[in-house]
Design a protein around this motif. Structure first.
Motif, PDB file in Angstrom:
ATOM      1  N   GLN A 212       0.813  -1.207   0.000  1.00 15.11           N
ATOM      2  CA  GLN A 212       0.000   0.000   0.000  1.00 15.11           C
ATOM      3  C   GLN A 212       0.853   1.265   0.000  1.00 15.11           C
ATOM      4  OE1 GLN A 212      -3.474  -0.254  -0.031  1.00 15.11           O
ATOM      5  NE2 GLN A 212      -3.545   1.937  -0.418  1.00 15.11           N
ATOM      6  N   LEU A 213       1.927   1.271   0.775  1.00 15.51           N
ATOM      7  CA  LEU A 213       2.765   2.469   0.867  1.00 15.51           C
ATOM      8  C   LEU A 213       3.365   2.824  -0.487  1.00 15.51           C
ATOM      9  CD1 LEU A 213       4.602   1.918   4.275  1.00 15.51           C
ATOM     10  CD2 LEU A 213       2.715   3.478   3.784  1.00 15.51           C
ATOM     11  N   LYS A 214       3.867   1.832  -1.200  1.00 11.44           N
ATOM     12  CA  LYS A 214       4.486   2.090  -2.497  1.00 11.44           C
ATOM     13  C   LYS A 214       3.466   2.585  -3.500  1.00 11.44           C
ATOM     14  CE  LYS A 214       7.256  -0.018  -6.167  1.00 11.44           C
ATOM     15  NZ  LYS A 214       7.953  -1.236  -6.652  1.00 11.44           N
ATOM     16  N   ILE A 215       2.301   1.951  -3.528  1.00  8.74           N
ATOM     17  CA  ILE A 215       1.272   2.361  -4.487  1.00  8.74           C
ATOM     18  C   ILE A 215       0.761   3.763  -4.169  1.00  8.74           C
ATOM     19  CG2 ILE A 215      -1.099   1.886  -5.225  1.00  8.74           C
ATOM     20  CD1 ILE A 215      -0.411  -1.054  -5.178  1.00  8.74           C
ATOM     21  N   ASP A 216       0.554   4.053  -2.887  1.00  9.18           N
ATOM     22  CA  ASP A 216       0.111   5.402  -2.515  1.00  9.18           C
ATOM     23  C   ASP A 216       1.172   6.442  -2.835  1.00  9.18           C
ATOM     24  OD1 ASP A 216      -2.344   4.578  -1.700  1.00  9.18           O
ATOM     25  OD2 ASP A 216      -1.889   4.546   0.437  1.00  9.18           O
ATOM     26  N   ASP A 217       2.435   6.062  -2.727  1.00  8.01           N
ATOM     27  CA  ASP A 217       3.518   6.979  -3.101  1.00  8.01           C
ATOM     28  C   ASP A 217       3.482   7.254  -4.607  1.00  8.01           C
ATOM     29  OD1 ASP A 217       6.057   8.432  -2.426  1.00  8.01           O
ATOM     30  OD2 ASP A 217       6.866   6.980  -3.855  1.00  8.01           O
ATOM     31  N   ILE A 218       3.232   6.216  -5.401  1.00  9.46           N
ATOM     32  CA  ILE A 218       3.103   6.401  -6.850  1.00  9.46           C
ATOM     33  C   ILE A 218       1.947   7.338  -7.165  1.00  9.46           C
ATOM     34  CG2 ILE A 218       2.519   5.224  -9.014  1.00  9.46           C
ATOM     35  CD1 ILE A 218       3.992   2.764  -7.952  1.00  9.46           C
ATOM     36  N   LEU A 219       0.812   7.123  -6.491  1.00  6.42           N
ATOM     37  CA  LEU A 219      -0.361   7.967  -6.723  1.00  6.42           C
ATOM     38  C   LEU A 219      -0.100   9.410  -6.317  1.00  6.42           C
ATOM     39  CD1 LEU A 219      -3.145   5.549  -5.395  1.00  6.42           C
ATOM     40  CD2 LEU A 219      -2.637   6.078  -7.783  1.00  6.42           C
ATOM     41  N   SER A 220       0.508   9.608  -5.153  1.00  6.05           N
ATOM     42  CA  SER A 220       0.765  10.969  -4.664  1.00  6.05           C
ATOM     43  C   SER A 220       1.774  11.695  -5.543  1.00  6.05           C
ATOM     44  CB  SER A 220       1.254  10.922  -3.218  1.00  6.05           C
ATOM     45  OG  SER A 220       0.268  10.379  -2.366  1.00  6.05           O
ATOM     46  N   THR A 221       2.805  10.982  -5.984  1.00  3.78           N
ATOM     47  CA  THR A 221       3.800  11.594  -6.861  1.00  3.78           C
ATOM     48  C   THR A 221       3.175  12.007  -8.180  1.00  3.78           C
ATOM     49  OG1 THR A 221       5.560  10.262  -5.864  1.00  3.78           O
ATOM     50  CG2 THR A 221       6.006  11.238  -8.020  1.00  3.78           C
ATOM     51  N   PHE A 222       2.353  11.133  -8.726  1.00  2.00           N
ATOM     52  CA  PHE A 222       1.648  11.463  -9.963  1.00  2.00           C
ATOM     53  C   PHE A 222       0.780  12.703  -9.780  1.00  2.00           C
ATOM     54  CE2 PHE A 222      -2.337  11.167 -12.355  1.00  2.00           C
ATOM     55  CZ  PHE A 222      -1.876  11.129 -13.655  1.00  2.00           C
ATOM     56  N   PHE A 223       0.064  12.756  -8.647  1.00  2.00           N
ATOM     57  CA  PHE A 223      -0.805  13.904  -8.401  1.00  2.00           C
ATOM     58  C   PHE A 223       0.000  15.195  -8.262  1.00  2.00           C
ATOM     59  CE2 PHE A 223      -3.019  16.724  -5.404  1.00  2.00           C
ATOM     60  CZ  PHE A 223      -4.186  16.953  -6.117  1.00  2.00           C
ATOM     61  N   MET A 224       1.104  15.154  -7.544  1.00  2.49           N
ATOM     62  CA  MET A 224       1.931  16.346  -7.378  1.00  2.49           C
ATOM     63  C   MET A 224       2.492  16.818  -8.720  1.00  2.49           C
ATOM     64  SD  MET A 224       1.599  17.234  -4.327  1.00  2.49           S
ATOM     65  CE  MET A 224       2.777  18.590  -4.470  1.00  2.49           C
ATOM     66  N   ASP A 225       2.865  15.884  -9.564  1.00  2.00           N
ATOM     67  CA  ASP A 225       3.354  16.258 -10.897  1.00  2.00           C
ATOM     68  C   ASP A 225       2.265  16.973 -11.686  1.00  2.00           C
ATOM     69  OD1 ASP A 225       5.799  15.150 -10.324  1.00  2.00           O
ATOM     70  OD2 ASP A 225       5.406  13.257 -11.368  1.00  2.00           O
ATOM     71  N   ARG A 226       1.035  16.477 -11.587  1.00  3.73           N
ATOM     72  CA  ARG A 226      -0.070  17.132 -12.301  1.00  3.73           C
ATOM     73  C   ARG A 226      -0.321  18.526 -11.724  1.00  3.73           C
ATOM     74  NH1 ARG A 226       0.951  12.988 -14.053  1.00  3.73           N
ATOM     75  NH2 ARG A 226       2.401  14.420 -15.067  1.00  3.73           N
ATOM     76  N   CYS A 227      -0.171  18.673 -10.394  1.00  8.87           N
ATOM     77  CA  CYS A 227      -0.362  19.989  -9.766  1.00  8.87           C
ATOM     78  C   CYS A 227       0.671  20.983 -10.271  1.00  8.87           C
ATOM     79  CB  CYS A 227      -0.273  19.861  -8.245  1.00  8.87           C
ATOM     80  SG  CYS A 227      -1.706  19.086  -7.472  1.00  8.87           S
ATOM     81  N   LEU A 228       1.909  20.537 -10.377  1.00  5.85           N
ATOM     82  CA  LEU A 228       2.966  21.419 -10.877  1.00  5.85           C
ATOM     83  C   LEU A 228       2.713  21.816 -12.323  1.00  5.85           C
ATOM     84  CD1 LEU A 228       6.132  19.710  -9.320  1.00  5.85           C
ATOM     85  CD2 LEU A 228       5.033  21.842  -8.602  1.00  5.85           C
ATOM     86  N   GLU A 229       2.261  20.870 -13.132  1.00  6.76           N
ATOM     87  CA  GLU A 229       1.947  21.190 -14.523  1.00  6.76           C
ATOM     88  C   GLU A 229       0.813  22.205 -14.596  1.00  6.76           C
ATOM     89  OE1 GLU A 229       0.998  17.549 -16.410  1.00  6.76           O
ATOM     90  OE2 GLU A 229       3.037  16.730 -16.305  1.00  6.76           O
TER      91      GLU A 229
END
Length: 568
Positions: free
Chosen positions: A144-161
């Motif tokens: 769960q931790l790894k998958i949530d990290d993938i999801l959060s990183t993806f979301f932060m990248d979209r926020c920056l864009e």
């Protein structure tokens, strides 16, 4: 065919067969299949079960490769209010076959109008079906931790864009050559020696933007958590508790259910706007069925009282989106008097067996142009006047919690009110509305909701930071068939859970799930009752005591004559 040709063909077939047999032998040797079969047959002979093939199926199932995510699928669904939402479904390869494991949908009350909500949902479905599907393929659903990290990183990248696009499109601001004007300047009247100092009105702080597609993050995270629990053969609350505690806990407790009794907010009939919700806080130690039964009896008595009123009272009542009664009142004292009378008639006096929490939702009542709160239609009060109103209500009624009594910008009033009533009443803040500003002074607890981009790991982190001071809440756009919130609240070890009123499938499903969990834990002998000591709801130095289920039940029996017992 000649004899020579026939012999040549036979030799080739024999050679091919020998090569295949040698390859098979090497394959089985490397994979150790014969050894596993030999052990399986040995175990089968020792145990001699009635179902031989079923035993072998279970034996080899334990040797199978662990499931891996094959794909995630997003689709549009409708929530409890008939509004578009997103559901994420997780597929895994199990025993060489793709299987749908679980699905989940989280709510969002931050997108009011239908067009914008449609854009959010469309973007979320696109996120799930394209980038997230590729990123999560072949991942371990139990990590769960790894998958949530993938999801959060993806979301932060979209926020920056999104921020970069917004910065490019934002119009340039040309600085003015004139000196800036301040609101603190002195205004001097002609012909008078005295001056009046204008009190500045705190500007509205920027709210955390809701990025289109953010619903995908919370939905996928919850769906993966449910998948992990299913693979491990445990309940979702056990799975989350194990993630939170780094190991499976040996005991659980059920959060105290806070039941919404009345709604007097802006969408209810009558002039009163201030009380979005009046919430029943039961005495600690009661079972979920007892709490629900008591709340239903109180509501029934309130309806009886309202039906007998001829003037000056609540002439209108209906069940609102929160599942509670929406009544027509003009002053905040009226609904509180109604509840007080109903409890007195039932022999369950307020302040002993039950207390109240008032969800003021004041951020929805502010008129920025006037700097005042519209507590009722045509009735405006300044932040300082609202402090006096709350102090009067708290001194008269047994309310042990105020939720969002001010907008968060009025920090001076939060602090002032806390210093005045903090010994008897807790100030709570709904973090769903929090901006990016500093912490609010005087706040003793937070209400947490699983919405938008909040992952399961985020919930674990936030509740671990402030144990016992975070309540899990619901929104008015919950999925109709979702009961995961109850499992999450139990798994996080929360002391209180706010599920709304006692009407509507989306809420009663969660209450019923709490009852089911409570009964399951009691049967296993791992249910404990944790006692808190209101008022206030969250003491500065909370005293927590754990007792066995039997001990808690014996304590309930001592107060049975004062309780109506018997049924997000």
């Amino acid at each position: 065919m000649s004899h020579r040709a026939f012999s040549k063909r036979v030799c080739k077939e024999k050679r091919d067969f020998d090569e295949m047999k040698n390859a098979a032998a090497e394959f089985y040797r490397v994979s150790r299949v014969p050894r596993d079969i030999e052990r399986a047959l040995h175990e089968l002979f020792l145990h001699r079960p009635a179902d031989l093939h079923g035993y072998l199926a279970d034996y080899f199932a334990n040797l199978a490769a662990p499931p891996r995510i094959s794909r995630v699928k997003g689709r549009q669904v409708y929530d409890a209010r008939g509004r578009l939402s997103v559901e994420a479904e997780v597929y895994c390869v199990v025993h060489n076959k793709e299987k749908s494991m679980s699905s989940a949908a989280v709510s969002s009350h931050l997108v009011p109008n239908s067009q914008e909500r449609t854009e959010h949902v469309t973007a979320a479905v696109l996120w799930i079906n394209e980038p997230l599907n590729s990123m999560l393929k072949d991942q371990n659903p139990c990590d769960q931790l790894k998958i949530d990290d993938i999801l959060s990183t993806f979301f932060m990248d979209r926020c920056l864009e999104e921020k970069e696009v917004w910065d490019r499109e934002r119009p340039k601001v040309i600085p003015s050559s004139s000196p800036p004007q301040t609101k603190d300047k002195k205004v001097i009247n002609k012909g008078k020696k005295s001056s009046i100092v204008e009190k500045p009105f705190p500007p509205v702080e920027p709210q955390k933007p809701v990025l289109h597609g953010s619903l995908a993050i919370g939905s996928v995270s919850l769906a993966v958590a449910k998948t992990g629990a299913q693979i491990q053969g445990i309940r979702l609350y056990e799975y989350i508790a194990a993630l939170r505690n780094q190991e499976p806990p040996t005991q659980f407790h059920i959060p105290v259910s806070l039941v919404t009794l009345l709604s007097c907010g802006k969408t209810s009939p009558g002039k009163l706007n201030l009380l979005e919700e009046v919430i029943l806080i039961p005495k600690v130690g009661q079972q979920v069925k007892q709490i629900i039964t008591m709340a239903l009896e109180v509501q029934k008595e309130m309806m009886r009282i309202m039906n007998t009123l001829t003037n000056g009272g609540a002439s209108e009542a209906f069940v609102c989106d929160s599942g509670a009664l929406a009544v027509s009142h003009e002053r905040p004292e009226q609904p509180l008097d109604l509840i007080t009378e109903a409890c007195t008639n039932l022999g369950v006096p307020l302040g002993t067996q039950i207390h109240l929490a008032l969800n003021c939702a004041a951020h929805e009542l502010m008129d920025p142009s006037k700097g005042k709160y519209e507590v009722a239609a045509g009735v405006l009060k300044s932040p300082d006047e609202l402090v006096d109103l709350y102090q009067t209500l708290i001194s008269k009624y047994p309310a042990v919690a105020l939720i969002d009594p001010f907008r968060q910008e009025d920090r001076a009033q939060w602090e002032k009110l806390s210093s005045m009533i903090g010994n008897s009443c807790s100030l709570l803040s709904d973090v769903s509305y929090n901006s990016q500003g500093p912490p609010i002074p005087g706040v003793r607890g937070r209400i947490l909701k699983h919405i938008n981009e909040t992952t399961v790991s985020d919930l674990i982190h936030m509740t671990s930071e402030q144990q016992g001071s975070v309540l899990m809440g619901t929104t008015c756009s919950e999925p109709c068939n979702g009961d995961s919130l109850s499992d999450i609240a139990v798994g996080l070890g929360l002391h209180y859970v706010k599920l709304g009123g006692l009407s509507g499938a989306e809420r009663m499903t969660k209450y019923n799930r709490l009852i089911s969990i409570e009964e399951e834990l009691a049967q296993q002998g791992i249910l404990v009752f944790k006692e808190k000591h209101p008022p206030p709801l969250f003491p500065d130095s909370p005293h927590t005591h754990s007792g066995t289920t039997e001990g808690a039940r014996s304590g309930l029996e001592e107060h049975s004559s004062h309780l109506i017992q018997t049924d997000f």
